[in-house]
Design a protein around this motif. Structure first.
Motif, PDB file in Angstrom:
ATOM      1  N   ARG A   1      -8.966  60.618-110.028  1.00  0.00           N
ATOM      2  CA  ARG A   1     -10.189  60.992-110.749  1.00  0.00           C
ATOM      3  C   ARG A   1     -10.036  62.305-111.510  1.00  0.00           C
ATOM      4  O   ARG A   1     -10.511  62.447-112.650  1.00  0.00           O
ATOM      5  CB  ARG A   1     -11.336  61.094-109.735  1.00  0.00           C
TER       6      ARG A   1
ATOM      7  N   TYR B   1     -17.325  57.648 -99.694  1.00  0.00           N
ATOM      8  CA  TYR B   1     -16.829  58.093-100.992  1.00  0.00           C
ATOM      9  C   TYR B   1     -17.831  57.818-102.108  1.00  0.00           C
ATOM     10  O   TYR B   1     -18.090  58.678-102.959  1.00  0.00           O
ATOM     11  CB  TYR B   1     -15.494  57.408-101.319  1.00  0.00           C
TER      12      TYR B   1
ATOM     13  N   LEU C   1     -18.426  66.194-106.064  1.00  0.00           N
ATOM     14  CA  LEU C   1     -17.583  67.350-106.369  1.00  0.00           C
ATOM     15  C   LEU C   1     -18.413  68.616-106.300  1.00  0.00           C
ATOM     16  O   LEU C   1     -19.604  68.621-106.649  1.00  0.00           O
ATOM     17  CB  LEU C   1     -16.994  67.218-107.769  1.00  0.00           C
TER      18      LEU C   1
ATOM     19  N   ILE D   1     -14.841  69.309-102.691  1.00  0.00           N
ATOM     20  CA  ILE D   1     -16.026  68.447-102.558  1.00  0.00           C
ATOM     21  C   ILE D   1     -17.046  69.104-101.642  1.00  0.00           C
ATOM     22  O   ILE D   1     -16.721  70.046-100.913  1.00  0.00           O
ATOM     23  CB  ILE D   1     -15.651  67.041-102.042  1.00  0.00           C
TER      24      ILE D   1
ATOM     25  N   LEU E   1      -9.454  61.086-105.383  1.00  0.00           N
ATOM     26  CA  LEU E   1      -9.726  62.317-106.124  1.00  0.00           C
ATOM     27  C   LEU E   1      -8.536  62.720-106.989  1.00  0.00           C
ATOM     28  O   LEU E   1      -8.705  63.292-108.073  1.00  0.00           O
ATOM     29  CB  LEU E   1     -10.082  63.438-105.148  1.00  0.00           C
TER      30      LEU E   1
ATOM     31  N   MET F   1      -9.579  70.193 -99.737  1.00  0.00           N
ATOM     32  CA  MET F   1     -10.547  69.209-100.233  1.00  0.00           C
ATOM     33  C   MET F   1     -11.950  69.408 -99.644  1.00  0.00           C
ATOM     34  O   MET F   1     -12.884  69.794-100.346  1.00  0.00           O
ATOM     35  CB  MET F   1     -10.067  67.780 -99.938  1.00  0.00           C
TER      36      MET F   1
ATOM     37  N   THR G   1      -8.318  61.677-100.704  1.00  0.00           N
ATOM     38  CA  THR G   1      -7.462  62.486-101.582  1.00  0.00           C
ATOM     39  C   THR G   1      -6.833  61.653-102.694  1.00  0.00           C
ATOM     40  O   THR G   1      -6.701  62.124-103.822  1.00  0.00           O
ATOM     41  CB  THR G   1      -6.352  63.194-100.787  1.00  0.00           C
TER      42      THR G   1
END
Length: 276
Positions: free
Chosen positions: A177, A136, A142, A81, A174, A76, A171
């Motif tokens: 998403r 966040y 991203l 990101i 995401l 991640m 996590t």
């Protein structure tokens, strides 16, 4: 073998130079910024030519396609990101520089990840849990190509796993998403609305990342060569070694050494171009 070349801008003269060096039989356009040199042969000048032109390159077996794979596993922070979440959380505690130094040392492989995690998380003790939402919503973005990559993987029927030495707060969001099938990370301990400076549950370190890849691979009845892994630091080395195709994204030198493909100029969707 084929040679895939890609970057923000691909000069036709550079392509011709590479084709001449490698004896490629033809040049096929994959996207406006990605090209495949067919039947190319290895040449010592390829890396230097691509570096001067700010291009990424990867050698791929002729005939290999994205559909040959069944599993994608990615890190991640600084891969999917564009931030290291723990560094940004620490910034809200006024300790970003101190925590970031530990993060960098761990990513370079200079200190053990578990030790680095314990040291960094301890510095977050007392911070309001709302700080996670602030990171966040206001600081996390991203990396380029992430959404196109996940769409392409899903369209190809590839199972996707997000596995991180970071934290479940990020996590899980995401995963929802972007549509990951699984997400694994460390869980920050919270008491009375504040971080305690500890994590709870199993620690997701380098060995755990690799173990999740192997578990997902075996559960789905896949061979090692049917798996893709992406990361950026030393903590991703075992995971990439377990994968059939390892991608180093804006990575530290220690990870680049074990990767099959390094993306320094292209977005994450460059993975699709390499395996198209």
């Amino acid at each position: 073998m084929n040679l895939v070349v890609q970057g923000p801008e691909v000069d036709s003269n550079v392509l011709k130079t590479l084709a001449c060096l490698t004896g490629a039989s033809s040049i096929v356009q994959i996207t406006p910024t990605a090209f495949r040199l067919v039947d190319a042969q290895a040449h010592g000048e390829v890396a230097a030519v691509c570096a001067r032109a700010a291009l990424d390159f990867a050698w791929t077996p002729k005939g290999r396609r994205l559909g040959d794979f069944g599993l994608f596993v990615t890190d991640m922070d600084s891969t999917l990101i564009d931030i290291e979440c723990i560094d940004e959380i620490a910034d809200l505690q006024g300790l970003k520089h101190e925590v970031a130094e530990i993060t960098e040392a761990a990513m370079r492989g200079e200190i053990d990840f578990r030790e680095s995690l314990t040291r960094r998380v301890s510095l977050l003790a007392g911070l309001r849990v709302e700080a996670l939402a602030e990171v966040y919503e206001e600081r996390l973005a991203l990396n380029p190509g992430a959404e196109r990559l996940l769409r392409g993987l899903k369209q190809a029927g590839i199972y996707t796993v997000l596995v991180s030495g970071g934290f479940t707060y990020f996590t899980e969001r995401l995963k929802q998403r972007l549509g990951f099938d699984e997400a694994w990370a460390n869980e920050l301990e919270v008491s009375d609305g504040r971080l305690t400076g500890r994590v709870t549950g199993p620690v997701i370190d380098a060995a755990a990342k690799a173990a999740h890849l192997v578990r997902a691979r075996e559960t789905r009845g896949l061979r090692a060569e049917q798996t893709i892994a992406a990361g950026d630091g030393a903590n991703d080395i075992p995971m990439l070694r377990e994968a059939g195709f390892g991608v180093a994204f804006r990575a530290k030198p220690v990870l680049r050494e074990v990767a099959d493909c390094c993306l320094d100029h292209s977005g994450l969707d460059g993975i699709l171009n390499v395996l198209d």
